[in-house]
Design an enzyme around this catalytic site. Structure first.
Site, mmCIF file in Angstrom:
data_model
loop_
_atom_site.group_PDB
_atom_site.id
_atom_site.type_symbol
_atom_site.label_atom_id
_atom_site.label_comp_id
_atom_site.label_asym_id
_atom_site.label_seq_id
_atom_site.Cartn_x
_atom_site.Cartn_y
_atom_site.Cartn_z
ATOM 1 N N LYS A 202 9.332 15.659 16.141
ATOM 2 C CA LYS A 202 10.285 15.480 17.226
ATOM 3 C C LYS A 202 10.449 16.765 18.028
ATOM 4 O O LYS A 202 10.358 17.864 17.472
ATOM 5 C CB LYS A 202 11.668 15.100 16.667
ATOM 6 N N ASP B 175 20.393 10.440 10.162
ATOM 7 C CA ASP B 175 19.471 9.327 9.987
ATOM 8 C C ASP B 175 19.706 8.588 8.673
ATOM 9 O O ASP B 175 19.060 7.581 8.399
ATOM 10 C CB ASP B 175 18.025 9.828 10.070
ATOM 11 N N LYS C 130 19.296 2.189 5.793
ATOM 12 C CA LYS C 130 18.262 3.205 6.013
ATOM 13 C C LYS C 130 18.781 4.551 5.505
ATOM 14 O O LYS C 130 19.834 5.011 5.917
ATOM 15 C CB LYS C 130 17.903 3.303 7.489
ATOM 16 N N ASP D 189 6.827 9.007 13.455
ATOM 17 C CA ASP D 189 8.265 9.063 13.716
ATOM 18 C C ASP D 189 8.890 7.669 13.723
ATOM 19 O O ASP D 189 10.092 7.530 13.906
ATOM 20 C CB ASP D 189 8.535 9.786 15.039
ATOM 21 N N ARG E 39 11.454 2.106 9.547
ATOM 22 C CA ARG E 39 11.065 0.708 9.320
ATOM 23 C C ARG E 39 10.105 0.579 8.138
ATOM 24 O O ARG E 39 10.039 -0.473 7.512
ATOM 25 C CB ARG E 39 10.459 0.120 10.593
ATOM 26 N N ASP F 126 15.096 13.547 9.268
ATOM 27 C CA ASP F 126 13.887 13.031 9.903
ATOM 28 C C ASP F 126 13.368 14.027 10.928
ATOM 29 O O ASP F 126 13.926 14.167 12.015
ATOM 30 C CB ASP F 126 14.177 11.686 10.578
ATOM 31 N N GLU G 246 9.298 5.880 11.095
ATOM 32 C CA GLU G 246 9.230 5.886 9.641
ATOM 33 C C GLU G 246 10.297 5.032 8.973
ATOM 34 O O GLU G 246 10.096 4.520 7.870
ATOM 35 C CB GLU G 246 9.328 7.323 9.118
#
Length: 487
Positions: free
Chosen positions: A267, A278, A255, A337, A341, A260, A339
């Site tokens: 968030k 992230d 990933k 959020d 995946r 993010d 995202e």
């Protein structure tokens, strides 16, 4: 730092620090080899006076007035049953870190069974990891004596094990360096540049797609996440091929969210401050690839990263949007959020098209996994129990903790069903790590053994422990490299 075994002219007392890794015992009976004469007698008195028993996790620093040897550092590994390779790794870290904190340039480490390859590898790993600090943006503190030793000698150590351990730990430190970089330094474009530089260094094949190519390749889920940012996405594909015929082909998918914000479902501030991490999964697969290439492992290894930045903006994707992934599956968005995946979905489809023998993805995917397992254990999910067991064993050998979580609950699977699309991108709070893994499974090719590693929270260290210092942990890089070593 150079880690090696001794040469024929070696004299421990010519170095600035002497480290001794010890199994638990009475202070009077602990072996203080290679100390001799007055130095040995003095250190014995200190050991007895301090009642040092070499219990697991213990250490004792003995300053000296010798013209060469500035200190002796003792580190305990506990009882014989406790004295595993991991205990040696931690002890070598404590010994080397103590020398580094005093700015000492050379160190020897004496331990039991140094000719054992795994123990020598672990000792080298601990020594190299002890030299790591991320101080790139700090002003020089004149009072800070910390310097990683230039030379660490593992006395009578297995040369093959030492060489392997040095490469593995350097890969983890390399991983940490990138993961620690903030979002204004590492974005999808600069991450791709780092990957390209690694490919040039190691002679790897490298393919990088820009946003136009990503759209042409029908990566609708991935591109939707990326399009809200001023920093464009980059799809990264690196491959290492051994010189001889490969035993097989493994694909590592990381990933790569370089930052993010949560997108339109933004968030809270407290949850956004560590989101430079992230991208830790992407950093880990690059680090593992670096180790595999340097170790000249006999497997073909591909690394896939769908690098993006998840930001709010006029072009950002929205709740209620329906996206189409590369394999044709449609996805209803109920949380922007969730995202990671989406980027992994298209990456996993592409990875499956390479027809590999197996796929591992690694991601800081869900807070739910951190709630379930804490900050020092990662979650493992798989469609193939035998392959999952191999990854668990690789983690155990590397000292990285993983715990297998189930994927066979039909009621949880219903949570990712959508009334208007094939899938919904978030299954909600309960069982969130499991439903995220179930979502990813829908994008893995049929009959390809696959493991998903959720390293949320394990990727970042708030308070130092074991051989981890504050900041990015590089978690997973050594496990993935160890997996490829043992396949």
């Amino acid at each position: 730092m150079v880690v090696r075994t001794q040469d024929e002219n070696f004299n421990a007392e010519s170095l600035q620090a002497i480290g001794i890794v010890l199994q638990q015992g009475d202070p009077e009976s602990l072996s203080l080899d290679p100390l001799r004469g007055e130095m040995r007698d003095f250190c014995r008195r200190v050991v007895v006076n301090e009642k040092f028993r070499a219990e697991a996790g213990s250490s004792l620093v003995i300053p000296l007035a010798d013209k060469n040897v500035r200190c002796v550092v003792l580190a305990g590994t506990g009882s014989e049953e406790e004295s595993t390779a991991e205990a040696v790794r931690e002890a070598a870290f404590r010994v080397t870190r103590a020398a580094a904190s005093k700015g000492l340039a050379s160190l020897s480490i004496t331990m039991a069974r140094p000719q054992d390859e795994r123990r020598a590898c672990a000792a080298a790993e601990g020594a190299v990891l002890a030299g790591y600090r991320f101080g790139k943006y700090l002003e020089k503190d004149e009072k800070d004596k910390f310097v990683a030793p230039e030379t660490v000698v593992i006395v009578d150590g297995c040369e093959k094990g030492i060489a392997c351990g040095e490469i593995m730990a350097e890969a983890q430190c390399w991983t940490r360096d990138i993961a620690n970089e903030p979002g204004n330094v590492i974005n999808p474009v600069t991450l791709a540049a780092k990957a390209a530089a690694l490919a040039d260094e190691l002679g790897l094949s490298c393919e990088i797609w820009n946003e136009e190519r990503i759209q042409r390749e029908n990566m609708g889920a991935y591109y939707a996440v990326a399009r809200g940012s001023a920093n464009p996405p980059r799809f990264i594909h690196l491959t290492y091929e051994p010189k001889a015929a490969a035993k097989g082909h493994i694909v590592l998918v990381g990933k790569g969210l370089t930052f993010d914000s949560g997108g339109l479902d933004i968030k809270p501030a407290d949850f956004m401050t560590t989101m430079k991490g992230d991208k830790s999964g992407a950093c880990a697969v690059l680090g593992a690839l670096r180790a595999a290439a340097k170790l000249e492992l006999p497997w073909k290894v591909s690394v896939i990263i769908a690098a993006a930045e998840n930001m709010p903006g006029g072009r950002a994707y929205r709740p209620d949007d329906i996206l189409r992934a590369r394999n044709g599956k449609t996805i209803e968005i109920n949380n922007t959020d969730a995202e990671g995946r989406l980027t992994l979905a298209d990456a996993l489809v592409y990875a499956s098209e390479l027809k590999p023998d197996m796929i591992v993805d690694i991601a800081t995917l869900t807070g739910a996994c951190a709630v379930a397992l804490g900050t020092t254990t990662a979650g493992l999910f798989t469609n193939d129990d035998a392959f999952g067991e191999k990854v668990l064993k690789a983690g155990e050998a590397s000292g990285e903790r993983f715990w297998k979580l189930p994927m066979n609950d039909p009621n949880l699977r219903k949570q990712i069903k959508s009334p208007c699309a094939d899938l919904v991108n978030s299954g909600g709070r309960y069982g969130g790590a499991i439903t995220a893994a179930m979502f990813l499974e829908a994008f893995v090719g049929k009959d390809i053994p696959w493991v998903h590693l959720d390293i949320a929270a394990a990727d970042f260290v708030k308070a130092p422990y074991s051989y981890y210092v504050k900041g990015a942990s590089g978690f997973g890089a050594r496990t993935l490299a160890e997996l490829i070593r043992e396949l």
